[in-house]
Design an enzyme around this catalytic site. Structure first.
Site, short mmCIF file in Angstrom:
data_model
loop_
_atom_site.label_atom_id
_atom_site.label_comp_id
_atom_site.label_asym_id
_atom_site.label_seq_id
_atom_site.Cartn_x
_atom_site.Cartn_y
_atom_site.Cartn_z
N GLU A 50 1.54 -3.91 -52.66
CA GLU A 50 2.46 -4.41 -51.48
C GLU A 50 2.24 -6.12 -51.20
O GLU A 50 3.38 -6.75 -51.02
CB GLU A 50 2.13 -3.62 -50.16
CG GLU A 50 3.06 -4.06 -48.94
CD GLU A 50 2.33 -5.13 -48.21
OE1 GLU A 50 3.22 -6.16 -47.50
OE2 GLU A 50 1.05 -4.99 -48.12
N ASP A 54 5.48 -8.60 -51.97
CA ASP A 54 5.83 -9.56 -50.91
C ASP A 54 5.80 -11.02 -51.42
O ASP A 54 7.02 -11.60 -51.09
CB ASP A 54 4.93 -9.24 -49.56
CG ASP A 54 5.41 -10.34 -48.36
OD1 ASP A 54 6.32 -10.10 -48.02
OD2 ASP A 54 4.43 -11.32 -48.21
N ASP A 121 6.94 -1.35 -47.10
CA ASP A 121 5.88 -1.50 -47.93
C ASP A 121 6.17 -0.98 -49.35
O ASP A 121 5.70 -1.52 -50.42
CB ASP A 121 4.51 -1.16 -47.49
CG ASP A 121 3.98 -1.84 -46.43
OD1 ASP A 121 4.37 -2.94 -46.19
OD2 ASP A 121 2.99 -1.13 -45.38
N GLU A 124 8.37 -3.06 -51.59
CA GLU A 124 7.48 -4.19 -52.04
C GLU A 124 6.58 -3.85 -53.02
O GLU A 124 6.52 -4.54 -54.08
CB GLU A 124 6.76 -5.06 -50.89
CG GLU A 124 7.67 -5.67 -50.00
CD GLU A 124 6.86 -6.26 -48.71
OE1 GLU A 124 7.41 -7.28 -47.94
OE2 GLU A 124 5.93 -5.59 -48.39
#
Length: 246
Positions: A50, A54, A121, A124
């Site tokens: 995650e 990101d 999450d 990502e």
């Protein structure tokens, strides 16, 4: 549904989405919540993926915005990116893909499967898995299909300073101040995540999530503005006018 069945479902999902994987382990990790990892040996949660995903989405969205939107300032580009690389936006994309259905999570945490932050999450993490397994070229194909069209529909005027825009709208009907109720989420979600509720006279108009209070407040204001544009807008106006008469 056991892990083996979930993995079979994951393999079918990847095939249907034209993702010919090399190493399934990245995708399994991308869809493993830490509550499940804590209960099972030799399996890692998606937390680190995650984090990577990101960073990738921040970079990829920045480049796309620069190429797609003409004559915008750095501040405007930041607003567009914040509008799209946020919990609510990424959660929508995750749910459209059906990632939460493939999530490995403990039985005691099943109620979190449709959680906005967890779904963000997952998106990502999934992006990171594609990048680590198949490289940048395949990831670009995926983003062109799923992510970039979402950014390209952004109306810049609608996202300029959402906090001020909402406050101006409310002040045209009411003298009551608006406030942001901030909560720091921990435990099953993750520390250093903030939830902001935009409130006016005891009514919540929008909820936002972010890794900083500022981001959470801006997302809450954006959601509130979307509420005002919904069919219930006249009802909200009447409620605010009623407040003024009291």
């Amino acid at each position: 549904m056991n892990k083996k069945t979930k993995i079979e479902g994951l393999e079918n999902f990847l095939t249907l989405n034209n993702i010919i994987f090399k190493d399934i382990k990245y995708y399994i990790q991308a869809l493993t919540h830490k509550t499940y990892a804590n209960e099972h040996a030799n399996i890692e949660s998606y937390d680190i993926l995650e984090f990577i995903g990101d960073a990738i989405l921040q970079m990829k969205s920045s480049i796309f915005i620069f190429q797609h939107f003409q004559n915008i300032t750095e501040g405007e580009a930041s607003l567009i990116r914040a509008k799209n690389v946020c919990s609510s936006g990424l959660s929508e994309l995750s749910k459209k893909l059906g990632l939460s259905k493939l999530l490995l999570i403990s039985k005691g945490s099943e109620h979190l499967r449709e959680n906005v932050k967890i779904n963000a999450d997952l998106f990502e993490s999934f992006v990171a898995a594609i990048y680590l397994d198949l490289g940048d070229e395949k990831l670009e194909e995926f983003l062109k299909e799923i992510f970039y069209p979402y950014i390209s529909t952004t109306n810049l005027e609608s996202i300029k300073d959402p906090k001020s825009s909402f406050q101006e709208y409310i002040q045209s009907y009411s003298n009551e101040i608006i406030e942001y109720k901030i909560t720091q989420l921990e435990n099953e979600l993750r520390s250093e995540l903030f939830k902001a509720e935009l409130m006016h006279n005891g009514i919540t108009y929008g909820v936002g999530f972010g890794k900083t209070k500022k981001v959470a407040e801006e997302e809450a204001a954006t959601r509130a503005l979307e509420t005002l544009k919904a069919p219930s807008k006249q009802t909200i106006k009447k409620a605010i006018k009623a407040e003024k008469k009291e």
